[in-house]
Design a protein around this motif. Structure first.
Motif, short mmCIF file in Angstrom:
data_model
loop_
_atom_site.label_atom_id
_atom_site.label_comp_id
_atom_site.label_asym_id
_atom_site.label_seq_id
_atom_site.Cartn_x
_atom_site.Cartn_y
_atom_site.Cartn_z
N THR A 139 0.83 -1.21 0.00
CA THR A 139 0.00 0.00 0.00
C THR A 139 0.87 1.26 0.00
OG1 THR A 139 -0.22 -0.09 2.41
CG2 THR A 139 -1.98 -1.12 1.11
N HIS A 142 1.53 1.88 -3.65
CA HIS A 142 0.27 2.41 -4.19
C HIS A 142 0.14 3.90 -3.85
CE1 HIS A 142 -4.01 2.40 -5.28
NE2 HIS A 142 -4.19 3.14 -4.19
N LEU A 207 -3.84 -3.19 -6.40
CA LEU A 207 -3.10 -2.00 -5.93
C LEU A 207 -2.54 -1.17 -7.09
CD1 LEU A 207 -1.37 -3.62 -2.83
CD2 LEU A 207 -3.03 -1.77 -2.79
N LYS A 208 -2.84 -1.58 -8.31
CA LYS A 208 -2.44 -0.86 -9.53
C LYS A 208 -0.93 -0.64 -9.59
CE LYS A 208 -6.73 1.75 -9.71
NZ LYS A 208 -7.13 2.86 -8.94
N ILE A 209 -0.20 -1.71 -9.36
CA ILE A 209 1.27 -1.62 -9.40
C ILE A 209 1.76 -2.40 -10.63
CG2 ILE A 209 3.41 -2.22 -8.19
CD1 ILE A 209 1.78 -1.96 -5.56
#
Ligand SMILES: Nc1ncnc2c1ncn2[C@@H]1O[C@H](COP(=O)(O)OP(=O)(O)O)[C@@H](O)[C@H]1O
Ligand SMILES: O=P(O)(O)OC[C@H](O)CO
Length: 495
Positions: A139, A142, A207-209
């Motif tokens: 996180t 993120h 988490l759009k990583i």
């Protein structure tokens, strides 16, 4: 026996250390430098990634110069590091896009809360071994991508890299060529699947990583790359997160063996062997190390604030000049421990996992003085350890016959005696409390063929055993007070 050296680089939360080991695996010299702790807002903790490099390479240079070591005599380098702390940098310029977000930082609590509400707890636990908490790296990455200008666009183009501190050091030690980490560090990111030993696509997507940001993951003993020093190539041959390194350095090679390290935080790890064991009592499942083609797992109880509370006495409250003075002042109080300090400065870790808990002092009366607060702060390290040991014994079904300790704050005799008293278990302190560096050095030394695992066992000597000496009635009363104090500190701030 060899006349070659191994160097361990131990990049901790509060200081960078370089430790020189001779061919027999004994410590010859240590250089150390503290660095700046940055607290930009309540609950935020950052480090300057460049200061991490300058202090780490500074102590390495000092070690080599002051001991007149020829680089050709260095057989290998082992790296160990504060875990979870997150660096994101531009792979072209080498510049970090933001400060390192430290493991203690709670800014992503609400992001975590949302993940919990979305029903991800079981998935995270089953696949990463972790709980959803702001402690872990996922996180934090993120947050950087969401909050740093242009970061998301750059990451999408493949221009940004993420690493825990080991990756950041190695990338800089290898002329920005090697982007790598080991299983033990990867298992702390909330992004790594500890069953398949791969980055977890589902969590990366949530988490759009982008996967392009992630380092390659290798065993903890491996030839990761070379550090060139005065024209000599020195193999970087060991990496482990500091707590797993300490488990290795304390020779906890067999399932059921455990250690407790008192540094900035305090971390109890029990080797569970090749078995992936999940906790019913608030502990983490983590990778201990990968070596010789095998992965070993561990159960872990993570306590966020231990020695950091002593630093708070020193730097925040200015009650002491140096951490070891705490022992002198605590010894001056003869009371039945009615004052409690709950150092939930970064929320509470195991076994409570409450990101919204905050620190508190209880039981103050008109006669409470500075020494009571110092004593209660030292006691809090021992109480938190008891919370975790109770959980560990419940989960593993193993009753420890003695607790193996190490780390900077384990030097405190007052605290160690209370630890034995409150646990009613003997506490065993080795001659070398630098188990973290020892573990990293041995991972490297084993990999370059200088040592064997058995050499650690041969080298490990007990300096002092603290024997329990407290009436059970008082022990129970003290611990009941602690549990009450903790319950009052929980959920202190709002989501
Ligand atoms: N004698 C002591 N008594 C209590 N705490 C101590 C003592 N010596 C060091 N410490 C604490 O231990 C921590 C340093 O231990 P160390 O293992 O170097 O930690 P880290 O690797 O997390 O930087 C500091 O937080 C310091 O306050
Ligand atoms: O800096 P330490 O030694 O307290 O270790 C920090 C831990 O690795 C955090 O998980």
């Amino acid at each position: 026996m060899s006349n070659r050296y191994i160097i361990a680089l131990d990049q901790g939360t509060t200081s960078s250390r370089a430790v020189l080991f001779n061919g027999s695996g004994e410590i010859v010299a240590i250089t150390q430098q503290e660095f700046t702790q940055i607290f930009p807002k309540s609950g935020w903790v950052e480090h300057d990634p460049k200061e991490i490099l300058s202090t780490q390479f500074g102590v390495l240079e000092k070690l080599i110069k002051s001991h007149k070591i020829d680089p050709s005599e260095i057989a290998g380098i082992g790296i160990t590091n504060q875990r979870e702390t997150t660096v994101v940098w531009d792979k072209h310029s080498g510049e970090p896009v933001y400060n390192a977000i430290v493991w203690q930082d709670t800014r992503t609590s609400d992001i975590c809360q949302k993940l919990k509400k979305d029903g991800l707890e079981d998935y995270v636990r089953n696949n990463t071994g972790l709980v959803i908490d702001s402690y872990f790296s996922g996180t934090k990455v993120h947050w950087i991508l969401e909050n740093v200008e242009d970061a998301r666009e750059k990451a999408a183009k493949g221009d940004l890299l993420f690493g825990t501190i080991d990756s950041w050091l190695i990338w800089n030690m290898t002329d920005r060529e090697v982007h790598i980490t080991d299983y033990s560090n990867a298992s702390r990111t909330l992004l790594y699947n500890i069953k398949s030993l791969e980055w977890d696509e589902k969590l990366l997507s949530i988490l759009k990583i982008p996967a392009t940001m992630l380092p390659e993951v290798k065993p903890s003993g491996h030839h990761y790359g070379d550090y060139t020093l005065q024209g000599h190539k020195i193999p970087i041959a060991g990496i482990a997160g500091d707590q797993q390194a300490a488990l290795f350095g304390q020779a906890c090679f067999e399932p059921g063996m455990a250690k407790n390290t008192y540094g900035t935080g305090c971390f109890m790890l029990m080797n569970t062997g090749k078995k992936l064991q999940y906790s019913e009592s608030g502990l983490l499942t983590t990778i201990a190390w990968g070596l010789d083609g095998e992965v070993h797992y561990a159960l872990e109880g993570s306590i966020f604030i231990a020695g950091a509370a002593i630093q708070w006495l020193r730097d925040g409250l200015k009650l002491i000049d140096e951490a070891p003075d705490s022992e002198y002042f605590a010894n001056k109080v003869a009371d039945d421990r009615e004052v409690y300090v709950v150092p939930a400065f970064a929320g509470l870790g195991a076994p409570y996992w409450d990101m919204y808990a905050r620190g508190a002092i209880f039981g103050l009366t008109r006669d409470t003085g500075k020494n009571h607060i110092i004593k209660a702060t030292l006691d809090s390290l021992a109480y938190q350890t008891k919370d975790v040991l109770n959980a560990m014994e419940k989960d593993s079904g193993i009753t420890l016959s003695a607790l193996k300790v190490d780390g900077g704050a384990a030097a405190n005799n007052f605290m160690m005696q209370f630890q034995a008293d409150i646990l009613d278990v003997p506490v065993e302190r080795p001659e070398v409390i630098e188990s973290t560096a020892m573990g990293a050095a041995f991972l490297a030394g084993i990999t370059v063929g200088l040592w064997k695992k058995e050499d650690i066992i041969k080298n490990r000597k007990i300096e002092k055993t603290f024997t329990p000496d407290m009436a059970s009635e008082l022990r129970n009363k003290c611990y009941a007070g602690w549990q009450k104090a903790v319950s009052k500190s929980m959920a202190w701030i709002q989501e």
